[in-house]
Design a protein around this motif. Sequence first.
Motif, PDB file in Angstrom:
ATOM      1  N   LYS A   1       0.824  -1.219   0.000  1.00 34.18           N
ATOM      2  CA  LYS A   1       0.000   0.000   0.000  1.00 34.18           C
ATOM      3  C   LYS A   1       0.855   1.265   0.000  1.00 34.18           C
ATOM      4  O   LYS A   1       0.378   2.342  -0.271  1.00 34.18           O
ATOM      5  CB  LYS A   1      -0.969  -0.007   1.182  1.00 34.18           C
ATOM      6  CG  LYS A   1      -0.398   0.302   2.521  1.00 34.18           C
ATOM      7  CD  LYS A   1      -1.554   0.314   3.535  1.00 34.18           C
ATOM      8  CE  LYS A   1      -1.044   0.536   4.936  1.00 34.18           C
ATOM      9  NZ  LYS A   1      -2.091   0.428   5.937  1.00 34.18           N
TER      10      LYS A   1
ATOM     11  N   GLU B   1     -13.148   3.817  -0.201  1.00 30.85           N
ATOM     12  CA  GLU B   1     -12.398   3.163   0.879  1.00 30.85           C
ATOM     13  C   GLU B   1     -13.276   2.056   1.432  1.00 30.85           C
ATOM     14  O   GLU B   1     -14.438   2.274   1.778  1.00 30.85           O
ATOM     15  CB  GLU B   1     -12.040   4.160   1.991  1.00 30.85           C
ATOM     16  CG  GLU B   1     -10.874   5.052   1.612  1.00 30.85           C
ATOM     17  CD  GLU B   1     -10.402   5.948   2.746  1.00 30.85           C
ATOM     18  OE1 GLU B   1      -9.749   6.961   2.446  1.00 30.85           O
ATOM     19  OE2 GLU B   1     -10.695   5.647   3.919  1.00 30.85           O
TER      20      GLU B   1
ATOM     21  N   SER C   1      -6.335   6.907   9.607  1.00 31.86           N
ATOM     22  CA  SER C   1      -7.295   6.752   8.521  1.00 31.86           C
ATOM     23  C   SER C   1      -8.384   5.806   9.014  1.00 31.86           C
ATOM     24  O   SER C   1      -8.197   5.086  10.009  1.00 31.86           O
ATOM     25  CB  SER C   1      -6.614   6.176   7.286  1.00 31.86           C
ATOM     26  OG  SER C   1      -6.245   4.828   7.534  1.00 31.86           O
TER      27      SER C   1
ATOM     28  N   LEU D   1      -9.441   3.040   7.707  1.00 37.26           N
ATOM     29  CA  LEU D   1      -9.037   1.648   7.617  1.00 37.26           C
ATOM     30  C   LEU D   1      -8.052   1.286   8.720  1.00 37.26           C
ATOM     31  O   LEU D   1      -8.182   0.240   9.374  1.00 37.26           O
ATOM     32  CB  LEU D   1      -8.422   1.382   6.229  1.00 37.26           C
ATOM     33  CG  LEU D   1      -8.024  -0.063   5.949  1.00 37.26           C
ATOM     34  CD1 LEU D   1      -9.249  -0.967   6.007  1.00 37.26           C
ATOM     35  CD2 LEU D   1      -7.350  -0.184   4.588  1.00 37.26           C
TER      36      LEU D   1
ATOM     37  N   LYS E   1      -9.827  13.838   3.043  1.00 34.02           N
ATOM     38  CA  LYS E   1      -9.700  12.657   3.895  1.00 34.02           C
ATOM     39  C   LYS E   1     -10.671  12.725   5.057  1.00 34.02           C
ATOM     40  O   LYS E   1     -10.889  13.776   5.626  1.00 34.02           O
ATOM     41  CB  LYS E   1      -8.280  12.601   4.488  1.00 34.02           C
ATOM     42  CG  LYS E   1      -7.198  12.308   3.493  1.00 34.02           C
ATOM     43  CD  LYS E   1      -5.849  12.269   4.187  1.00 34.02           C
ATOM     44  CE  LYS E   1      -5.442  13.644   4.661  1.00 34.02           C
ATOM     45  NZ  LYS E   1      -4.076  13.678   5.189  1.00 34.02           N
TER      46      LYS E   1
ATOM     47  N   ARG F   1     -12.155   8.504  -4.618  1.00 33.81           N
ATOM     48  CA  ARG F   1     -11.808   7.109  -4.363  1.00 33.81           C
ATOM     49  C   ARG F   1     -12.843   6.473  -3.464  1.00 33.81           C
ATOM     50  O   ARG F   1     -13.652   7.157  -2.832  1.00 33.81           O
ATOM     51  CB  ARG F   1     -10.437   7.032  -3.682  1.00 33.81           C
ATOM     52  CG  ARG F   1     -10.484   7.449  -2.217  1.00 33.81           C
ATOM     53  CD  ARG F   1      -9.292   8.283  -1.809  1.00 33.81           C
ATOM     54  NE  ARG F   1      -9.449   8.678  -0.413  1.00 33.81           N
ATOM     55  CZ  ARG F   1     -10.110   9.752  -0.029  1.00 33.81           C
ATOM     56  NH1 ARG F   1     -10.681  10.548  -0.925  1.00 33.81           N
ATOM     57  NH2 ARG F   1     -10.213  10.057   1.250  1.00 33.81           N
TER      58      ARG F   1
END
Lengths: 185, 515
Positions: free
Chosen positions: B284, B465, B490, B492, B479, B463
Motif C-alpha cells: 500500500k 475506501e 485513517s 481503515l 480525507k 476514491r
Amino acid sequence: MKDEKIIELFFARDEQALKETEDKYADLCLYIASSFLAMKEDREEILNDSLLALWNSIPPERPESFSAYLAEIVRRLSIGRSRANNAWKRGKNVQIVGEEFLSMIDDGTDIAEQYEARRAGEIISRFLRTLPKPERKMFIMRYWLDMSNTDIAKQLNFGESRVKVTLHRIRKKLAAELGKEGITV
Amino acid sequence: MKEINLNNKIVLLEALEYIDRDLIAETVEDLKAPNMRQAPETKKFAVRKSIKYTLLLAACFIMLGAVIPIANYVIRHLPFFPGGNPVSDTTSETAEEPSVEITNEAEIPSGYDYVLTEEDIEMMNEAYRTTLDITGTYRFFKTPEETMSRHDSHFYFGKRGDTIIIWGGGSFSDRCCFVLGGYSFEFYTGRIMFFENGKLYYFEKAIEENILTDEEIKEFYDDYTEFYLPIARKPYIYLEFTPEVEKLTEEEMRSINDAYEAWQYGIYYEKGLELYKKVPDCEKYADQYVYSTIGGDPHRFFNEENFQDYHYYGKFGNKVILAVQGSANVHTKEIGNYKFIFNRSTSMYVYESGVFTELSEAYNSGAVTKNELAAIHERHLAYYNYFLEGYKEEPIPDKLKIIDSTKPSPIELTLDEKREIVWEYIESEYDLDYSYGVRCYGKFENLYAVMIDGPYDYSTEMRDENVAGYIFTFTSGQKMVIYCEGNFYSLLEAYERGIITKENVAAIEWDKTPQ
C-alpha cells in the motif's frame, strides 16, 4: 556592514566592497556551492569568480536583495563548473538536483526552447506563491539550492520525514498545476 | 493552448532559473550558513580520522620507545579535550544583522552595558588562538559590532567584572549544559566562552577557577533567562546525559534502518528488496513513497551520528524502543498511566522482528509490560528533565482560528472539541496562520470521525475506501480521519487496529454502501 553600504562601495568602485562581501558572505557562498561541488578548491574558485562577477555587474545592477543576487551568481557558476567537471553520474552534481523533481517529467525526444523554460519558470513562481512560506522555502532549498533533506530539516527546524513528505506533496501539486497550464509531465 | 513537453532535464533546470527573485531572496536571506572554511569532513568524522591517525602514529612511536612525546601530542590535539573544541559557527550568521543595535547608552539593555573595543577583540582572538594552539593570525572574532550580535546561534552576554562572556553556536551536534554557582545553564549547541585577562575559559575551567563572583554569576543567569532563553533553540537530546542504556550493535542499527526505510518509504531499491517484501502491507505504500538514492548511496534514516537524535530508549528482550521526532511543537502522549511530554511532535515505536508498532498499541495489547513501560517513562524523564523543569502545559493559543465549515456537519461539536482536534492536527506554529473548520460524522466516547478543512487537505483522487464491509465513496478528494486521544488515523487503519469497531463504522454518518 549593511548591504546597502556594500553596494555603494561597488558603485564607488572601491575594492573594499569585495573584502566586505567576502567577510560577510563567504560562508553563504561556499555553503551554496557545496551543494553542487564536492571539492573545496572548486568552491573557493567559485567564490572568487562570484566576487569578480559582482564587480563586473554592479553597477549598473543595483540588486534589491544583495544576498539573493550573490546566491544566484554562485549557483549559476557552480552549476557551470559542475557540468564542466563532467560529474553527472556521481557525487553532488546537478543531475542529483531534485532527482525526484525531474522524475515528474517524461523522457522524450524533443528539446524545449528557452521560451518554454521561461514560461515554466513563471508557472512555478505563481505556484510557489500559493504555498505557505515554509513550504516555499523548502522547495527553493531543495530544487534551487540543491540542499539535502537533512540540511533543509536543520535550517527549518523540522523533522526530516516532514521535509520528505511535504516535498513529495508539493511535487504532486506542481505536476497538476503544470498540467492545467498545458505542460505535460 | 500549446502543449509543451518538458522532457529535457536541462530545460527544466533552466526553468528554475526563471523563478521570481523575491522568492529566492525570501529563502536565501534567512539561510544560516555554517563556517565553511573548516575541514569539509564532519566534526565527528574528523575526530574519528584524527584518532585513527593519532593512534597509528602512537603505535610507531611506542615501537621506537618514545612514549612521552606521544602522550603529549594526543592530549594537546584530541578535539574533545576541554578547551580544545573550536566553536565553528559563531561567525556563521554573516547573512543576518545583529539582533541588537546600539544606538546610544540609554538604550543599552542589561548585560550589554559594555561595548567591546578593538583592543578587546584583539585580546579575545589572541586568547582563542593560544587556548586552541592555533598558529598564525587567524581572527575568530572579526569586529566589535559583529561580536556583540545576539541571536540564536551567537550571543554576547556582556562583561561581568573583568570577564567578557560570549556564547558561540558551534556544530549542531554538541549540547552545552552546566551548573554554575547553583544556576543551571543550557545551550542547544556550541560553547560558552569566558574571556578574562587575556585568557579563554570554557565552562569547565571557569567553574574550576571561580572566575566569576556569586553576584556576577547571578547577573549572568538573569541575562541568560531574560535575553537568551526567549530566542533560544531547544537542544537535541544526547545519550551521555541520560541513564545507562543498552547499546545497539551496528548490525542491529542497520536492520532497524532497513525495516524503517521499507515501512516508511516503500520500495527499497539497492538491496533489501526481500526485506521490503516481508514488511506487512508494504504494497500500500508502493505508489506513495519512493525514496531516492543520494550520490549513489542508499538513503539511511538512522545513522551512527543521528541515531541518538531519534531517542533510542533501549532494549527489552527482543524489543527495541525508539522515538522518532517530527516538527517543533510541544507534544504530549498518555500511555497507560504515564504522561510523555516532548518538545517536538514525536512518535514512539516498539521495533521487533522487522515490524514497528506504536508504543501505546504495544502496551494495550500486552506486548510491552507495565514494568517495561515504567522503565521507558523513567528514561523519558531523564532525557527531558531539562525541558520538563520549566515546562508548563500551555493552553491552546487564542490565535488558533476555528471557523464554521461551508459544508454541513451531521454532528455538532463544541468549540472546545474543535479547538482540541485542530490543535493536535496542526504540526507547527506556522499552521496557526490559517483558519480551520471541523465537520464531524461520528462521535463515540473519546473517538471522532472528522474531516478538517484547512490548508493541508491535499487532494487525493476521488476514491472508495473499503472499511469493515462498507464502501465509503469520497468524491471531493478530502480525507476522513479518526481522532482519538491526540492521534489521527485513517478509517481503515483505525478499524484494523481495533480503535473503532464495525458498529462504529456502521454508525458513521456518511453515504456508504454495504459490500
